[in-house]
Each structure stands twice: as C-alpha cells, then as structure tokens.
Scaffold this motif. Structure first.
Motif, PDB file in Angstrom:
ATOM      1  N   GLY A  72       0.775  -1.329   0.371  1.00 37.82           N
ATOM      2  CA  GLY A  72       0.097   0.011   0.264  1.00 37.82           C
ATOM      3  C   GLY A  72       1.023   0.730   0.182  1.00 37.82           C
ATOM      4  O   GLY A  72       1.844   1.466   0.441  1.00 37.82           O
ATOM      5  N   LEU A  73      -0.112   2.683  -0.336  1.00 33.46           N
ATOM      6  CA  LEU A  73       1.218   4.140  -0.501  1.00 33.46           C
ATOM      7  C   LEU A  73       0.262   4.184   0.321  1.00 33.46           C
ATOM      8  O   LEU A  73      -1.446   4.476   0.094  1.00 33.46           O
ATOM      9  CB  LEU A  73       1.175   3.963  -1.834  1.00 33.46           C
ATOM     10  N   ASN A  74       0.638   5.887   0.916  1.00 30.62           N
ATOM     11  CA  ASN A  74       0.287   6.793   1.217  1.00 30.62           C
ATOM     12  C   ASN A  74      -1.222   7.349  -0.214  1.00 30.62           C
ATOM     13  O   ASN A  74      -0.855   7.112  -1.142  1.00 30.62           O
ATOM     14  CB  ASN A  74       0.757   7.384   1.509  1.00 30.62           C
ATOM     15  N   LYS A  75      -2.236   7.181   0.855  1.00 29.11           N
ATOM     16  CA  LYS A  75      -3.818   7.252  -0.290  1.00 29.11           C
ATOM     17  C   LYS A  75      -3.386   8.972  -0.675  1.00 29.11           C
ATOM     18  O   LYS A  75      -3.964   9.302  -1.719  1.00 29.11           O
ATOM     19  CB  LYS A  75      -4.842   7.344   0.592  1.00 29.11           C
ATOM     20  N   LYS A  76      -2.503   9.873   0.280  1.00 27.11           N
ATOM     21  CA  LYS A  76      -2.627  11.327  -0.424  1.00 27.11           C
ATOM     22  C   LYS A  76      -1.910  11.284  -1.286  1.00 27.11           C
ATOM     23  O   LYS A  76      -1.770  12.805  -1.842  1.00 27.11           O
ATOM     24  CB  LYS A  76      -1.937  12.172   0.543  1.00 27.11           C
ATOM     25  N   LEU A  77      -0.318  10.528  -1.684  1.00 29.57           N
ATOM     26  CA  LEU A  77      -0.037  10.320  -3.016  1.00 29.57           C
ATOM     27  C   LEU A  77      -0.492  10.315  -4.049  1.00 29.57           C
ATOM     28  O   LEU A  77      -0.015  10.208  -5.152  1.00 29.57           O
ATOM     29  CB  LEU A  77       1.163   9.387  -2.850  1.00 29.57           C
ATOM     30  N   LEU A  78      -1.754   9.449  -4.275  1.00 30.51           N
ATOM     31  CA  LEU A  78      -2.337   8.920  -5.461  1.00 30.51           C
ATOM     32  C   LEU A  78      -3.302  10.363  -5.992  1.00 30.51           C
ATOM     33  O   LEU A  78      -3.861  10.865  -5.375  1.00 30.51           O
ATOM     34  CB  LEU A  78      -3.378   7.668  -4.859  1.00 30.51           C
ATOM     35  N   GLU A  79      -2.874  10.297  -7.149  1.00 31.94           N
ATOM     36  CA  GLU A  79      -3.653  11.273  -7.278  1.00 31.94           C
ATOM     37  C   GLU A  79      -5.261  11.035  -8.487  1.00 31.94           C
ATOM     38  O   GLU A  79      -5.068  10.167  -8.460  1.00 31.94           O
ATOM     39  CB  GLU A  79      -2.634  11.852  -9.361  1.00 31.94           C
ATOM     40  N   PRO A  80      -5.945  11.827  -8.143  1.00 34.09           N
ATOM     41  CA  PRO A  80      -7.055  11.425  -8.349  1.00 34.09           C
ATOM     42  C   PRO A  80      -7.315  11.362 -10.050  1.00 34.09           C
ATOM     43  O   PRO A  80      -6.726  11.283 -10.880  1.00 34.09           O
ATOM     44  CB  PRO A  80      -7.896  12.368  -8.291  1.00 34.09           C
ATOM     45  N   ILE A  81      -8.773   9.809 -10.151  1.00 32.37           N
ATOM     46  CA  ILE A  81      -8.555   9.645 -11.744  1.00 32.37           C
ATOM     47  C   ILE A  81      -8.436  10.648 -12.840  1.00 32.37           C
ATOM     48  O   ILE A  81      -9.399  11.371 -12.690  1.00 32.37           O
ATOM     49  CB  ILE A  81     -10.203   8.833 -11.640  1.00 32.37           C
ATOM     50  N   PRO A  82      -8.270  10.577 -13.679  1.00 34.29           N
ATOM     51  CA  PRO A  82      -8.310  11.494 -14.673  1.00 34.29           C
ATOM     52  C   PRO A  82     -10.187  11.792 -15.612  1.00 34.29           C
ATOM     53  O   PRO A  82      -9.909  10.395 -16.150  1.00 34.29           O
ATOM     54  CB  PRO A  82      -6.974  11.632 -15.488  1.00 34.29           C
ATOM     55  N   ASP A  83     -10.610  12.274 -15.467  1.00 35.15           N
ATOM     56  CA  ASP A  83     -12.047  12.733 -16.419  1.00 35.15           C
ATOM     57  C   ASP A  83     -12.076  12.678 -17.864  1.00 35.15           C
ATOM     58  O   ASP A  83     -13.239  12.333 -18.364  1.00 35.15           O
ATOM     59  CB  ASP A  83     -12.783  13.214 -15.489  1.00 35.15           C
ATOM     60  N   THR A  84     -11.005  13.185 -18.287  1.00 32.92           N
ATOM     61  CA  THR A  84     -10.432  13.276 -19.552  1.00 32.92           C
ATOM     62  C   THR A  84     -11.014  12.529 -20.931  1.00 32.92           C
ATOM     63  O   THR A  84     -11.358  13.236 -21.488  1.00 32.92           O
ATOM     64  CB  THR A  84      -9.221  14.244 -19.703  1.00 32.92           C
ATOM     65  N   GLU A  85     -10.564  11.442 -20.551  1.00 38.18           N
ATOM     66  CA  GLU A  85     -11.096  11.159 -21.730  1.00 38.18           C
ATOM     67  C   GLU A  85     -11.954   9.991 -21.615  1.00 38.18           C
ATOM     68  O   GLU A  85     -13.415   9.143 -21.832  1.00 38.18           O
ATOM     69  CB  GLU A  85      -9.982   8.945 -20.953  1.00 38.18           C
ATOM     70  N   ARG A  86     -12.979  11.169 -20.432  1.00 40.54           N
ATOM     71  CA  ARG A  86     -14.951  10.266 -20.488  1.00 40.54           C
ATOM     72  C   ARG A  86     -15.387  11.363 -20.019  1.00 40.54           C
ATOM     73  O   ARG A  86     -16.283  12.296 -20.189  1.00 40.54           O
ATOM     74  CB  ARG A  86     -15.108   9.935 -19.159  1.00 40.54           C
ATOM     75  N   GLU A  87     -15.761  11.570 -21.748  1.00 36.29           N
ATOM     76  CA  GLU A  87     -16.371  13.031 -21.905  1.00 36.29           C
ATOM     77  C   GLU A  87     -17.818  12.768 -21.846  1.00 36.29           C
ATOM     78  O   GLU A  87     -18.705  11.464 -21.551  1.00 36.29           O
ATOM     79  CB  GLU A  87     -16.477  13.362 -23.414  1.00 36.29           C
ATOM     80  N   SER A  88     -18.504  13.478 -21.934  1.00 41.79           N
ATOM     81  CA  SER A  88     -20.247  14.171 -21.786  1.00 41.79           C
ATOM     82  C   SER A  88     -21.219  13.117 -23.016  1.00 41.79           C
ATOM     83  O   SER A  88     -21.919  12.147 -22.340  1.00 41.79           O
ATOM     84  CB  SER A  88     -20.581  15.788 -21.404  1.00 41.79           C
TER      85      SER A  88
END
Length: 405
Positions: A72-88
């Motif tokens: 496991g890694l520190n959760k704070k080090l994980l970047e959020p999920i990129p949402d650009t490839e899920r367009e509207s």
C-alpha cells in the motif's frame, strides 16, 4: 539502493542511521530525499521499455499472469482519476456491447438447474433421493425450452425413459457442468478457430471419432476439451458411431456457447465510439501504452449487476484508513513484469479488464488470474467479442475457493 532492492524509505532510514553514527550529522528529510532521487532518476538514460519486456513474448505477451499485491501507498500521494477520457457524450450514450447472462448459461431456469443437479449428483445415504415426480417435473420444464429438447432426449435415453432416477456415473460430471449458473463458453474454454472445436463439429456431423484413423483427433479433444472427451467416452463407440442424441446435445452446447460473444442490439465493431486514450499517472506500462480510452458501459450505471452473474465469486477485502489497497501487477509466462498500477479502490475485475482492453490491441490468448470467474463474467458483460478467443484460468492454488466455473 537499486542493487539491494530496498524500498526508498528503508534505504533512507539505514542511510540516516549510518550517517549519524559516523559524523553525527543529519541526513535530508525523507520527502526531500525522495524528490532528489526522482530528479536524479529522470536524468539517467534508462530504457524502461527493455526492462519491462520479455524477449520471447515481445511487446504484447500471448499469456498474462496478473494479481494484486498488498503493498500500500499513502492515499494522499495518489492523484485523482483523470476524467478527460470520459467525455459527456460517452456518459449520455453508454456503450452496450455485453451479452445477457440468461443467454450465456445453458439452462436459464434456476429450478431446472437445481433439478438437473439433483439428478446428476451422486446419491448419499443421508440425502433425499431424486423422486419420480421430480424427474417428470424436470422433463416437463425442459420441454418448454427449445434449446433443451436435445438435453431432454438425451436424459430420456440414459434414464431408460425415466426408469433410472440416477444419472449414470460416466455422465454426471458433464450434466453437473450444464446445471451451473455459469456461461456455457466457460465449460468449453475453446477459441473459435481451435482444432478441438473443429473436430467436435465433425463429430456433430457424424464423424466416428473412435475409429483408428481419427485417433489423433480424439487425443486433441482430450487435451483441449477434457469435459467433452469424458462425455464422449462415457457412451463409447456404437455400431452406428456416436449416438444421435449425443451429437444433438453437443450441437446445442456449442450454439449456446457462441451466444456469449454475440453483439447486443445488432452492434458491430465498426460503430463503437471509444474515447481518446490518456495515461494514468499512477500506472507504469512502458511497453504497453494505451491505444484507446475506456468508455462508460451501460452496466456500469446499473446497481443490480448480479443480473448478469458478476457476483458468482466475490473477492472480499478490507480497506485501510490511510494506505491504498495495493499494487496490481501483470507478468508474462516467463516471469517478466510488463507493468504495474497502484490501486485506488479494492481489487476488482475492473482493474485487469481496463488494462487488457486499453493497452492490448489484441486480447491475450490466456489470462491467468486468481479471480478469473468474475473477470470472465465482467468481460462478457462489456466486451465479449474482444475476448472471444481468450481462455480464462485460475491457478491451482486458488482453484478450491472458486465456484463460478
């Protein structure tokens, strides 16, 4: 640090202790030491593609072995999920490529499955014997389903028109497989162009598979389709070759297995719109860059996923308050790691599915995973045609804990 293969934190702790003992001075704090090391590593002329590639398997291995680890890694080090490839537009029009679970199992009716399982199970002194009334009910229910007529005629044959209420031992394993709430394709696990499937089709059309000139074909069926081999061997050779009832049942089993890979809503591969790919910052696959993005599938928006059999084998995990669930790795059959990905959520079939569909231009021939039961269902619910020639296997160590196949 690289030679000893120690984690960065362990190396920094040892280095700090030695420096304090020799000179009494303090080393850089861990966060600054990490930044310094990462900056130094970027300056090195390292060909990560060569380190994450097997010379035998090439850029895309035909056999992959994947699993999650609890590093496991520190959760704070994980970047959020990129949402650009899920367009509207993809949210408004989700992709619906999957097949229905009721079309994939050989017997959709749970009552028939239960009765067939009772009929084909080895009786035990403490168990209630299969009654004549239950036999009649099972046959009547089967006759209401067109694709079960061959199974009805076969059971009538081996039970001597209902006089024997226990399935012959040589046919019990095959009938028990048909009574499972699993895709028929999972029973066979045969690619469409395999020799074994071709020889089974020849048997359906009247080939005497037990003749001496067809011995090699029988051996291939035994090797690649042991379930079918045992079923054929149970009846053996007759004066007229393989009995008609057996051939008709095999025909319907193959047809049902093919339903697992049919497009829903008359879709084709040409009219599927996938979003553009974008690399995930917490994943490292140097030889397997993304060639397409992951769309939103219609099943991802429903809460009752059990309707398509995704709850056949659940993998339970506990969440840590500060650490991530771990790292998901993928290797080839020669033990070479092709990449890894930090997991934001607990391990699930979605993780290997995303890797296989977005990073492989062609699905691997064999996928070995300790939760292949659910992964197979997950793939059939979303991209059945893509995995049409893929065999999903569970390793021997974890096999006893699974019931999906």
């Amino acid at each position: 640090m690289v030679e000893s293969r120690n984690p960065l934190a362990s190396f920094h702790r040892t280095y700090s202790e030695r420096l304090a003992g020799l000179s009494g001075s303090e080393a850089l704090p861990l966060h600054k030491f990490r930044l310094t090391w990462n900056a130094f590593a970027r300056l090195l002329d390292l060909k990560y593609e060569d380190s994450f590639k097997c010379d035998t398997c090439g850029l895309q291995p035909p056999v992959v072995i994947c699993d999650g680890t609890t590093i496991g890694l520190n959760k704070k080090l994980l970047e959020p999920i990129p949402d650009t490839e899920r367009e509207s537009s993809h949210h408004d029009h989700p992709v619906d490529n999957g097949t229905k679970h009721s079309d994939r199992v050989f017997i959709p009716n749970p009552k028939i499955r239960k009765l067939l399982l009772q009929y084909s199970s080895t009786t035990h002194p403490t168990e209630k014997p299969f009654s004549c009334e239950e036999y009649k009910t099972m046959i009547q229910l089967m006759k209401k389903n067109d694709h079960l007529h061959s199974l009805t005629r076969f059971i009538d044959l081996i039970s001597d028109q209902g006089r024997n209420l226990i399935a012959p031992r040589e046919f019990s394993p095959f009938l028990q497989d048909l009574s499972k709430n699993s895709p028929t394709s999972a029973i066979l696990q045969l690619p469409e162009q395999s020799k074994a499937k071709q020889y089974i089709k020849e048997v359906i059309h009247g080939l005497d598979i037990f003749s001496s000139e067809n011995q090699r074909k029988l051996e291939i069926i035994q090797q690649d389709a042991p379930v079918i081999f045992d079923f054929l061997s149970g009846y053996g050779r007759t004066a007229y070759g393989v009995p008609r009832e057996v051939r008709h049942l095999l025909r319907d089993v193959l047809l049902r297995a093919r339903n697992s890979y049919a497009f829903s809503n008359n879709r084709t591969e040409d009219n599927i719109d996938y979003p553009a790919p974008q690399e995930d910052p917490i994943a490292c696959f140097p030889c397997l860059p993304k060639h397409r993005g992951k769309p939103v599938y219609s099943l991802d928006r429903t809460s009752d996923r059990h309707r398509r059999g995704e709850d056949a084998c659940k993998k339970l995990s506990n969440k840590h308050p500060t650490l991530s669930p771990g790292i998901f790795t993928m290797h080839c059959m020669h033990g070479v790691c092709y990449g890894f990905q930090a997991m934001r959520q607990v391990e699930s079939p979605e993780i290997p599915f995303n890797i296989l569909t977005t990073r492989f231009t062609k699905a691997p021939e064999i996928v070995i995973y300790d939760n292949s039961c659910r992964l197979h269902q997950y793939c059939l619910n979303r991209e059945p045609r893509y995995f049409m020639n893929t065999t999903f296997l569970v390793d021997r160590l974890h096999w006893k804990n699974h019931t999906g196949f």
